[in-house]
Design an enzyme around this catalytic site. Structure first.
Site, PDB file in Angstrom:
ATOM      1  N   CYS A   1       4.637  -5.257 -12.274  1.00  0.00           N
ATOM      2  CA  CYS A   1       4.699  -6.328 -11.268  1.00  0.00           C
ATOM      3  C   CYS A   1       6.064  -7.014 -11.271  1.00  0.00           C
ATOM      4  O   CYS A   1       6.700  -7.163 -10.233  1.00  0.00           O
ATOM      5  CB  CYS A   1       3.595  -7.350 -11.522  1.00  0.00           C
ATOM      6  SG  CYS A   1       3.736  -8.804 -10.471  1.00  0.00           S
TER       7      CYS A   1
ATOM      8  N   HIS B   1      -3.000 -27.225  15.204  1.00  0.00           N
ATOM      9  CA  HIS B   1      -2.286 -26.810  16.404  1.00  0.00           C
ATOM     10  C   HIS B   1      -0.845 -27.313  16.383  1.00  0.00           C
ATOM     11  O   HIS B   1      -0.616 -28.438  15.964  1.00  0.00           O
ATOM     12  CB  HIS B   1      -3.018 -27.383  17.625  1.00  0.00           C
ATOM     13  CG  HIS B   1      -2.459 -26.924  18.917  1.00  0.00           C
ATOM     14  ND1 HIS B   1      -2.608 -25.629  19.387  1.00  0.00           N
ATOM     15  CD2 HIS B   1      -1.720 -27.582  19.851  1.00  0.00           C
ATOM     16  CE1 HIS B   1      -1.995 -25.519  20.551  1.00  0.00           C
ATOM     17  NE2 HIS B   1      -1.454 -26.685  20.848  1.00  0.00           N
TER      18      HIS B   1
ATOM     19  N   GLU C   1      -4.789 -20.866  13.850  1.00  0.00           N
ATOM     20  CA  GLU C   1      -5.859 -21.653  14.485  1.00  0.00           C
ATOM     21  C   GLU C   1      -6.841 -20.731  15.219  1.00  0.00           C
ATOM     22  O   GLU C   1      -8.004 -21.070  15.404  1.00  0.00           O
ATOM     23  CB  GLU C   1      -5.288 -22.709  15.438  1.00  0.00           C
ATOM     24  CG  GLU C   1      -4.610 -22.180  16.673  1.00  0.00           C
ATOM     25  CD  GLU C   1      -4.031 -23.306  17.538  1.00  0.00           C
ATOM     26  OE1 GLU C   1      -4.812 -24.143  18.012  1.00  0.00           O
ATOM     27  OE2 GLU C   1      -2.807 -23.343  17.732  1.00  0.00           O
TER      28      GLU C   1
ATOM     29  N   CYS D   1       5.708  -5.776  -7.596  1.00  0.00           N
ATOM     30  CA  CYS D   1       5.496  -6.892  -6.657  1.00  0.00           C
ATOM     31  C   CYS D   1       6.712  -7.791  -6.477  1.00  0.00           C
ATOM     32  O   CYS D   1       7.086  -8.127  -5.359  1.00  0.00           O
ATOM     33  CB  CYS D   1       4.338  -7.773  -7.146  1.00  0.00           C
ATOM     34  SG  CYS D   1       2.959  -6.870  -7.823  1.00  0.00           S
TER      35      CYS D   1
ATOM     36  N   GLU E   1       4.968  -0.463   2.883  1.00  0.00           N
ATOM     37  CA  GLU E   1       5.822  -1.610   2.585  1.00  0.00           C
ATOM     38  C   GLU E   1       7.288  -1.185   2.543  1.00  0.00           C
ATOM     39  O   GLU E   1       8.156  -1.834   3.139  1.00  0.00           O
ATOM     40  CB  GLU E   1       5.407  -2.242   1.251  1.00  0.00           C
ATOM     41  CG  GLU E   1       4.064  -2.976   1.344  1.00  0.00           C
ATOM     42  CD  GLU E   1       3.634  -3.621   0.030  1.00  0.00           C
ATOM     43  OE1 GLU E   1       4.203  -3.273  -1.022  1.00  0.00           O
ATOM     44  OE2 GLU E   1       2.735  -4.468   0.070  1.00  0.00           O
TER      45      GLU E   1
ATOM     46  N   LYS F   1       9.912  -6.042  -5.082  1.00  0.00           N
ATOM     47  CA  LYS F   1       9.514  -5.618  -3.722  1.00  0.00           C
ATOM     48  C   LYS F   1       9.522  -6.797  -2.761  1.00  0.00           C
ATOM     49  O   LYS F   1      10.078  -6.743  -1.684  1.00  0.00           O
ATOM     50  CB  LYS F   1       8.128  -4.957  -3.791  1.00  0.00           C
ATOM     51  CG  LYS F   1       7.523  -4.480  -2.496  1.00  0.00           C
ATOM     52  CD  LYS F   1       6.741  -5.494  -1.695  1.00  0.00           C
ATOM     53  CE  LYS F   1       5.646  -6.231  -2.360  1.00  0.00           C
ATOM     54  NZ  LYS F   1       4.441  -5.492  -2.623  1.00  0.00           N
TER      55      LYS F   1
ATOM     56  N   TYR G   1      -0.143   1.482   0.415  1.00  0.00           N
ATOM     57  CA  TYR G   1       0.573   0.208   0.297  1.00  0.00           C
ATOM     58  C   TYR G   1       2.086   0.438   0.148  1.00  0.00           C
ATOM     59  O   TYR G   1       2.883  -0.135   0.871  1.00  0.00           O
ATOM     60  CB  TYR G   1       0.180  -0.491  -1.008  1.00  0.00           C
ATOM     61  CG  TYR G   1      -1.097  -1.245  -1.109  1.00  0.00           C
ATOM     62  CD1 TYR G   1      -1.099  -2.632  -1.096  1.00  0.00           C
ATOM     63  CD2 TYR G   1      -2.303  -0.597  -1.302  1.00  0.00           C
ATOM     64  CE1 TYR G   1      -2.264  -3.352  -1.270  1.00  0.00           C
ATOM     65  CE2 TYR G   1      -3.482  -1.307  -1.474  1.00  0.00           C
ATOM     66  CZ  TYR G   1      -3.456  -2.692  -1.459  1.00  0.00           C
ATOM     67  OH  TYR G   1      -4.601  -3.404  -1.631  1.00  0.00           O
TER      68      TYR G   1
HETATM   69  P1  NDP Z   1      -2.117   4.614  -2.586  1.00  0.00           P
HETATM   70  O1  NDP Z   1      -3.163   5.322  -3.322  1.00  0.00           O
HETATM   71  O2  NDP Z   1      -2.416   3.346  -1.874  1.00  0.00           O
HETATM   72  O3  NDP Z   1      -1.485   5.602  -1.506  1.00  0.00           O
HETATM   73  C1  NDP Z   1      -1.053   6.887  -1.835  1.00  0.00           C
HETATM   74  C2  NDP Z   1      -0.717   7.590  -0.544  1.00  0.00           C
HETATM   75  O4  NDP Z   1      -0.144   8.856  -0.806  1.00  0.00           O
HETATM   76  C3  NDP Z   1      -1.935   7.824   0.317  1.00  0.00           C
HETATM   77  O5  NDP Z   1      -1.559   7.636   1.662  1.00  0.00           O
HETATM   78  C4  NDP Z   1      -2.279   9.290   0.029  1.00  0.00           C
HETATM   79  O6  NDP Z   1      -2.908   9.938   1.097  1.00  0.00           O
HETATM   80  C5  NDP Z   1      -0.890   9.860  -0.142  1.00  0.00           C
HETATM   81  N1  NDP Z   1      -0.860  11.044  -0.981  1.00  0.00           N
HETATM   82  C6  NDP Z   1      -1.427  11.227  -2.193  1.00  0.00           C
HETATM   83  N2  NDP Z   1      -1.147  12.464  -2.671  1.00  0.00           N
HETATM   84  C7  NDP Z   1      -0.391  13.069  -1.728  1.00  0.00           C
HETATM   85  C8  NDP Z   1       0.207  14.347  -1.634  1.00  0.00           C
HETATM   86  N3  NDP Z   1       0.077  15.260  -2.594  1.00  0.00           N
HETATM   87  N4  NDP Z   1       0.914  14.642  -0.528  1.00  0.00           N
HETATM   88  C9  NDP Z   1       1.048  13.721   0.460  1.00  0.00           C
HETATM   89  N5  NDP Z   1       0.516  12.492   0.424  1.00  0.00           N
HETATM   90  C10 NDP Z   1      -0.195  12.173  -0.663  1.00  0.00           C
HETATM   91  O7  NDP Z   1      -0.937   4.454  -3.619  1.00  0.00           O
HETATM   92  P2  NDP Z   1       0.372   3.589  -3.620  1.00  0.00           P
HETATM   93  O8  NDP Z   1       1.277   4.379  -4.485  1.00  0.00           O
HETATM   94  O9  NDP Z   1       0.821   3.218  -2.257  1.00  0.00           O
HETATM   95  O10 NDP Z   1      -0.093   2.256  -4.333  1.00  0.00           O
HETATM   96  C11 NDP Z   1      -0.750   2.304  -5.602  1.00  0.00           C
HETATM   97  C12 NDP Z   1      -1.543   1.063  -5.817  1.00  0.00           C
HETATM   98  O11 NDP Z   1      -0.664   0.004  -6.102  1.00  0.00           O
HETATM   99  C13 NDP Z   1      -2.345   0.597  -4.619  1.00  0.00           C
HETATM  100  O12 NDP Z   1      -3.590   1.213  -4.551  1.00  0.00           O
HETATM  101  C14 NDP Z   1      -2.443  -0.865  -4.850  1.00  0.00           C
HETATM  102  O13 NDP Z   1      -3.591  -1.099  -5.613  1.00  0.00           O
HETATM  103  C15 NDP Z   1      -1.215  -1.197  -5.631  1.00  0.00           C
HETATM  104  N6  NDP Z   1      -0.224  -1.894  -4.783  1.00  0.00           N
HETATM  105  C16 NDP Z   1      -0.536  -3.087  -4.223  1.00  0.00           C
HETATM  106  C17 NDP Z   1       0.360  -3.740  -3.427  1.00  0.00           C
HETATM  107  C18 NDP Z   1      -0.001  -5.041  -2.796  1.00  0.00           C
HETATM  108  O14 NDP Z   1      -0.959  -5.664  -3.226  1.00  0.00           O
HETATM  109  N7  NDP Z   1       0.719  -5.481  -1.775  1.00  0.00           N
HETATM  110  C19 NDP Z   1       1.692  -3.188  -3.165  1.00  0.00           C
HETATM  111  C20 NDP Z   1       1.903  -1.917  -3.783  1.00  0.00           C
HETATM  112  C21 NDP Z   1       0.975  -1.309  -4.559  1.00  0.00           C
HETATM  113  P3  NDP Z   1      -4.514   9.833   1.321  1.00  0.00           P
HETATM  114  O15 NDP Z   1      -4.770   8.519   1.987  1.00  0.00           O
HETATM  115  O16 NDP Z   1      -4.798  10.986   2.229  1.00  0.00           O
HETATM  116  O17 NDP Z   1      -5.148   9.966  -0.017  1.00  0.00           O
END
Ligand code: NDP
Length: 487
Positions: free
Chosen positions: A43, A470, A475, A48, A182, A51, A178
């Site tokens: 984080c 407002h 709102e 976080c 982002e 980022k 995410y």
């Molecule tokens: P996520 O699991 O959210 O997303 C991973 C993405 O990669 C998905 O779209 C997935 O597709 C895709 N993917 C996985 N494997 C492959 C592959 N082999 N080829 C192509 N695409 C692939 O992971 P993140 O890394 O984005 O984030 C991890 C975690 O970190 C989140 O779940 C969240 O909990 C936390 N986080 C929270 C944030 C916040 O609160 N703002 C910010 C950043 C992270 P598919 O959908 O098809 O599985």
């Protein structure tokens, strides 16, 4: 007098581990904590916090033209990545020191070392020294993973973004979660030509469909070349050995890669980024990018820690399996945060750490509550959400959906197309708000407050009884009178 060196040994100095260590020490426990990287964990050091600072940096771009619309005589400024990056790292150094001071001040003994488990009450440090503890808390977090494909090592991951030697001209981001969304917004905001591939039909799988749709539209509006139903089939260096790959094609332009202007970047980022990368995608297009960022998910840090050897159960995704008290199959060993792959969010890891201390050191067994957790995705605009999506709620019971989408005053005045979305999913049975979804600037701030009401069990009528503030965007959340649809 305890037979152990410590009452608690925490492995991992991220948000969850540090909080648990401090709160246990405040209870009078003798506590040690081992961290083999920088104190503060994902984080603070590579997640976080940096980022969000990049979100702030990138959001100024729009500010110049907005300011002109409001009568200010300002010109578009140039962004200097090295100035921002150096300031960022100074700030992260400061925050890391804050974390160390907090631990010191609480009387927690710090070991800057990797620690592995030897038995149910013993950890071994990197220098071979062993320490015993009545309880061991594993809070080692997770790490980004790249897809298993040839040349994946050419790509970078989110950890690397904060160390880029210079701002790239073009970047391909793979993933639709995410982190992918982002960083697509951040990099586009900083002036990078961003192309994004997501293998599914719509980004942000698992979130509310209408919110996902609007965010995807806004991202494209921002200039992000977002391709859904698309993945990489082949990637390799676009270097002098492959001159045919360095020639721009019509599809390069379509994918947003300005090959003519590209220069070979020499970087020291994890062996990746050693020059432009040629990519062929499943839709048949080819393109060349300065960087390929894999935002394809994260994996728990459980490798080579001696966990299974002492009887701890590991799940299919490499996570430590724990019960509702965060206790593993070995009763003296607990685990919290991303290493358990439950809800991978910083505040949840902190909650799990506090519940662990409550259970183990305060004699007050406290199961962790993972229900109705508000969260935000820092796309531009942001998405704040709590509770069920419309799609999930429909499966559960009869619902009413209240929804509005509009151009907010501030951006409409500036002639910008940006729209916001406010949505409530309401139970027809007991009128409770089952889900609240906000796509808007600062939606993260809004959902924190709406989350309190939803967590308290507020009904639609409670929202209706609340007077609007407002003029604000939020709102609208208390002025939606008629359901848009029922299901
Ligand atoms: P996520 O699991 O959210 O997303 C991973 C993405 O990669 C998905 O779209 C997935 O597709 C895709 N993917 C996985 N494997 C492959 C592959 N082999 N080829 C192509 N695409 C692939 O992971 P993140 O890394 O984005 O984030 C991890 C975690 O970190 C989140 O779940 C969240 O909990 C936390 N986080 C929270 C944030 C916040 O609160 N703002 C910010 C950043 C992270 P598919 O959908 O098809 O599985």
């Amino acid at each position: 007098m305890s037979d152990f060196d410590y009452d608690l040994f925490v492995i991992g100095g991220g948000s969850g581990g540090v909080r648990a260590a401090r709160v246990a020490a405040a209870q009078g426990a003798k506590v040690a904590l081992a961290e083999d990287d920088r104190m503060g964990g994902t984080c603070v050091i590579r997640g976080c916090v940096p980022k969000k600072l990049m979100v702030f940096a990138s959001s100024y771009r729009e500010g110049f033209s907005d300011a002109r619309a409001y009568g200010w005589d300002v010109k578009d400024g140039d962004f200097h990545w090295n100035v921002f990056r150096d300031h960022l790292h100074t700030e992260l150094d400061r925050l890391e020191q804050v974390y160390r001071n907090l631990l010191d001040g609480s009387g927690v003994e710090i070991f800057d070392s990797r620690a592995v488990l030897k038995d149910a009450h013993t950890v071994q440090l990197a220098d071979g020294v062993t320490k015993s503890a009545k309880h061991i808390l594993v809070a080692t977090g997770g790490h980004p993973v790249k897809p298993d494909m040839p040349n994946a090592h050419l790509g970078i991951v989110s950890d690397d973004i904060f160390h880029l030697p210079e701002l790239p001209q073009s970047m391909l981001i793979v993933g639709g979660g995410y982190i992918a969304c982002e960083f697509a917004c951040i990099m586009a905001g900083l002036g990078v030509k961003v192309t994004q591939f997501y293998r599914g039909a719509q980004i942000l799988r698992g979130f509310d469909d209408e919110a996902r749709g609007l965010i995807a539209e806004m991202m494209r509006e921002q200039g992000i070349d977002l391709h859904t139903g698309t993945n990489i089939v082949e990637m390799k260096p676009a270097d002098a050995q492959h001159p045919e790959n360095a020639v721009p094609t019509a599809s390069d332009a379509a994918m947003g890669a300005d090959v003519q202007q590209m220069k070979a970047l020499q970087t020291d980022v994890s062996g990746a980024g050693e020059g432009p990368i040629w990519v062929k995608s499943t839709n048949g297009r080819e393109g060349v990018f300065d960087y390929v960022l894999f935002a394809t998910g994260r994996s728990p840090n459980t490798q080579d820690m001696g966990l299974e050897e002492i009887g701890i159960q590991i799940g299919r995704r490499g996570e430590i399996l724990v019960d509702e008290y965060s206790q593993s199959a070995v009763p003296s060993v607990y685990a919290i945060g991303d290493v358990t792959n439950r809800v991978n969010l910083t505040p949840v890891a902190i909650r799990e750490g506090m519940a662990f201390v409550e259970t183990v050191f305060k004699g007050n067994p406290t199961p962790i509550d993972h229900d109705l957790i508000p969260s935000a995705i820092f796309t531009q605009p942001e998405y704040g959400t709590v509770g069920l999506t419309e799609e999930a709620a429909r499966e559960q019971e009869e619902i009413e959906v209240y929804c509005t989408s509009f151009r907010p005053m501030q951006t409409a005045f500036a002639g910008k197309p940006g729209r916001v979305l406010m949505k409530l999913v309401v139970s027809k049975v007991n009128r409770k708000i089952l889900g609240c979804h906000i796509v808007a600037p600062n939606a993260g701030e809004m959902i924190q407050l709406a989350g309190i009401a939803v967590k308290m069990g507020a009904t639609k009528e409670d929202f209706d009884r609340t007077v609007a503030v407002h003029p604000t965007m939020s709102e609208e959340i208390v002025t939606m009178r008629d359901p848009m649809r029922t299901a």
